[in-house]
Design a protein around this motif. Structure first.
Motif, PDB file in Angstrom:
ATOM      1  N   ARG A  92       7.727  17.708   1.501  1.00 19.00           N
ATOM      2  CA  ARG A  92       6.442  17.111   1.886  1.00 19.00           C
ATOM      3  C   ARG A  92       6.578  16.086   3.016  1.00 19.00           C
ATOM      4  O   ARG A  92       5.567  15.583   3.538  1.00 19.00           O
ATOM      5  CB  ARG A  92       5.839  16.465   0.627  1.00 19.00           C
TER       6      ARG A  92
ATOM      7  N   PHE B 145       3.424   6.321  -1.727  1.00 13.48           N
ATOM      8  CA  PHE B 145       2.112   5.689  -1.673  1.00 13.48           C
ATOM      9  C   PHE B 145       1.929   4.930  -2.986  1.00 13.48           C
ATOM     10  O   PHE B 145       1.976   5.529  -4.057  1.00 13.48           O
ATOM     11  CB  PHE B 145       1.026   6.755  -1.480  1.00 13.48           C
TER      12      PHE B 145
ATOM     13  N   HIS C 144       6.642  14.132   6.286  1.00 17.19           N
ATOM     14  CA  HIS C 144       5.945  14.424   7.554  1.00 17.19           C
ATOM     15  C   HIS C 144       5.469  13.140   8.213  1.00 17.19           C
ATOM     16  O   HIS C 144       5.446  12.088   7.572  1.00 17.19           O
ATOM     17  CB  HIS C 144       4.726  15.303   7.260  1.00 17.19           C
TER      18      HIS C 144
ATOM     19  N   THR D  54       5.383   8.436   5.349  1.00 19.18           N
ATOM     20  CA  THR D  54       5.213   7.777   4.047  1.00 19.18           C
ATOM     21  C   THR D  54       6.252   8.316   3.062  1.00 19.18           C
ATOM     22  O   THR D  54       6.433   9.529   2.964  1.00 19.18           O
ATOM     23  CB  THR D  54       3.806   8.056   3.472  1.00 19.18           C
TER      24      THR D  54
ATOM     25  N   HIS E 266       4.169   6.995  11.219  1.00 18.08           N
ATOM     26  CA  HIS E 266       5.126   6.727  10.143  1.00 18.08           C
ATOM     27  C   HIS E 266       5.264   7.936   9.237  1.00 18.08           C
ATOM     28  O   HIS E 266       4.430   8.844   9.260  1.00 18.08           O
ATOM     29  CB  HIS E 266       4.659   5.520   9.328  1.00 18.08           C
TER      30      HIS E 266
ATOM     31  N   LEU F 237       0.859  -1.193   0.000  1.00 25.48           N
ATOM     32  CA  LEU F 237       0.000   0.000   0.000  1.00 25.48           C
ATOM     33  C   LEU F 237       0.894   1.242   0.000  1.00 25.48           C
ATOM     34  O   LEU F 237       0.671   2.171  -0.757  1.00 25.48           O
ATOM     35  CB  LEU F 237      -0.906  -0.014   1.240  1.00 25.48           C
ATOM     36  N   TYR F 238       1.915   1.218   0.865  1.00 26.34           N
ATOM     37  CA  TYR F 238       2.887   2.317   0.846  1.00 26.34           C
ATOM     38  C   TYR F 238       4.208   1.896   1.476  1.00 26.34           C
ATOM     39  O   TYR F 238       4.267   0.934   2.250  1.00 26.34           O
ATOM     40  CB  TYR F 238       2.350   3.565   1.567  1.00 26.34           C
TER      41      TYR F 238
ATOM     42  N   PRO G 143      -5.656  11.138   5.718  1.00 24.55           N
ATOM     43  CA  PRO G 143      -4.288  11.519   6.079  1.00 24.55           C
ATOM     44  C   PRO G 143      -3.445  12.123   4.951  1.00 24.55           C
ATOM     45  O   PRO G 143      -2.508  12.867   5.232  1.00 24.55           O
ATOM     46  CB  PRO G 143      -3.662  10.215   6.593  1.00 24.55           C
ATOM     47  N   VAL G 144      -3.781  11.822   3.692  1.00 23.06           N
ATOM     48  CA  VAL G 144      -3.010  12.411   2.585  1.00 23.06           C
ATOM     49  C   VAL G 144      -3.006  13.946   2.670  1.00 23.06           C
ATOM     50  O   VAL G 144      -2.090  14.612   2.194  1.00 23.06           O
ATOM     51  CB  VAL G 144      -3.551  11.927   1.207  1.00 23.06           C
TER      52      VAL G 144
ATOM     53  N   THR H 216      -2.380  15.816   5.221  1.00 20.09           N
ATOM     54  CA  THR H 216      -1.334  16.364   6.099  1.00 20.09           C
ATOM     55  C   THR H 216      -0.147  16.915   5.297  1.00 20.09           C
ATOM     56  O   THR H 216       0.365  17.999   5.584  1.00 20.09           O
ATOM     57  CB  THR H 216      -0.845  15.308   7.109  1.00 20.09           C
TER      58      THR H 216
ATOM     59  N   THR I 262       1.931  12.095  10.023  1.00 15.98           N
ATOM     60  CA  THR I 262       0.564  12.503  10.376  1.00 15.98           C
ATOM     61  C   THR I 262       0.304  12.120  11.829  1.00 15.98           C
ATOM     62  O   THR I 262       0.481  10.964  12.208  1.00 15.98           O
ATOM     63  CB  THR I 262      -0.470  11.812   9.469  1.00 15.98           C
TER      64      THR I 262
HETATM   65  P1  2AM Z   1       0.152  10.299   5.360  1.00 15.09           P
HETATM   66  O1  2AM Z   1       1.463   9.842   4.816  1.00 15.09           O
HETATM   67  O2  2AM Z   1      -0.011  11.768   5.318  1.00 15.09           O
HETATM   68  O3  2AM Z   1      -0.115   9.809   6.737  1.00 15.09           O
HETATM   69  C1  2AM Z   1      -2.102   5.177   3.966  1.00 15.09           C
HETATM   70  O4  2AM Z   1      -3.224   5.862   3.561  1.00 15.09           O
HETATM   71  C2  2AM Z   1      -0.929   6.109   4.115  1.00 15.09           C
HETATM   72  O5  2AM Z   1      -0.515   6.606   2.850  1.00 15.09           O
HETATM   73  C3  2AM Z   1      -1.198   7.311   4.978  1.00 15.09           C
HETATM   74  O6  2AM Z   1      -0.120   7.407   5.843  1.00 15.09           O
HETATM   75  C4  2AM Z   1      -1.354   8.460   4.003  1.00 15.09           C
HETATM   76  O7  2AM Z   1      -1.017   9.748   4.399  1.00 15.09           O
HETATM   77  C5  2AM Z   1      -0.582   8.008   2.811  1.00 15.09           C
HETATM   78  N1  2AM Z   1      -1.254   8.393   1.572  1.00 15.09           N
HETATM   79  C6  2AM Z   1      -2.516   8.098   1.207  1.00 15.09           C
HETATM   80  N2  2AM Z   1      -2.774   8.551  -0.032  1.00 15.09           N
HETATM   81  C7  2AM Z   1      -1.650   9.160  -0.467  1.00 15.09           C
HETATM   82  C8  2AM Z   1      -1.283   9.836  -1.660  1.00 15.09           C
HETATM   83  N3  2AM Z   1      -2.126   9.975  -2.684  1.00 15.09           N
HETATM   84  N4  2AM Z   1      -0.043  10.366  -1.733  1.00 15.09           N
HETATM   85  C9  2AM Z   1       0.822  10.235  -0.719  1.00 15.09           C
HETATM   86  N5  2AM Z   1       0.544   9.608   0.429  1.00 15.09           N
HETATM   87  C10 2AM Z   1      -0.686   9.078   0.563  1.00 15.09           C
END
Ligand code: 2AM
Length: 221
Positions: free
Chosen positions: A151, A74, A153, A71, A69, A10-11, A164-165, A167, A155
């Protein structure tokens, strides 16, 4: 589905070790508690409430989900552009499973999110996707002109109904405003200097950055 695509998570990101998560949650709660009592914050409460004289309890305002965490990429199991290249990148594969220190240099809040800014080191930057800032351009037009890694960070919480995206977008927006200059005087606090960036955006630049050991890994499911 070909096997190789099933394997994309997922990420990817740095996952803060358990002991430091607790410490950061405490620090951010303390910050929210303090912010809530400041006259400077109360003066702009309408940014959060939409109505004058309405109270807000910042400690209850944000919901935090899951473990802390930062990210990097993603991937959404491979459907996001560049995910496969990222997963196969040599730097990514070499760093996978290793622990390094994340430097948390600021805390920020907006009516949508609360987060911590991560200032990546030269060693960590190669794990940061080259297009992460540009990707945010449709939401934050100035994002592409900010340095790589802007970018980054953690969350810490999101308001009801906010993903969360958001943040990272909120952070980029604050950094773009910071770059433009013309802000007021910062408020000196015990933890650092606090600045208001209009429309409910606040950033506390920490006097002492918080060092957070984190494991570079990925999240499936
Ligand atoms: P975050 O990094 O700001 O916390 C699962 O949803 C994780 O992936 C979350 O931690 C989320 O935000 C991040 N995330 C979700 N969609 C995203 C996107 N389109 N681009 C970057 N990070 C994303």
């Amino acid at each position: 589905v070909p096997h190789e695509e099933v394997d994309i998570p997922l990420y990817f990101g740095w996952f803060l070790l358990a002991a430091v998560q607790e410490k950061i949650r405490c620090t951010s709660m303390d910050f929210l508690k303090t912010l809530d009592t400041l006259d400077a914050f109360k003066k702009h409460l309408i940014d959060f409430t939409g109505k004058p004289d309405k109270e807000v309890d910042l400690e209850q305002y944000y919901k935090s989900k899951g473990s802390l965490h930062c990210t990097t990429k993603f991937c959404n199991h491979g459907t996001v552009e560049g995910s496969k290249d990222y997963a196969q990148n040599t730097a990514v594969q070499k760093a996978y499973g290793s622990v390094s220190e994340l430097s948390l240099t600021a805390l920020f809040v907006t009516p949508r999110t609360v987060g911590a800014r991560v200032s990546l080191t030269e060693e960590q930057l190669p794990l940061w996707p080259a297009d992460a800032e540009k990707e945010a351009e449709s939401v934050v037009p100035a994002a592409a002109s900010l340095p790589r890694g802007s970018r980054a960070h953690v969350t810490l919480g999101c308001a009801e109904g906010v993903e969360p995206v958001q943040t990272g977008f909120d952070l980029l927006q604050i950094l773009a405003l910071q770059k433009d200059g013309q802000q007021g005087e910062p408020l000196e606090m015990e933890l650092g200097s606090l600045m208001y960036y209009s429309e409910g955006r606040w950033m506390l630049t920490l006097r002492e950055p918080m060092s957070a050991p984190a494991c570079f890994s990925s999240f499936y499911a």
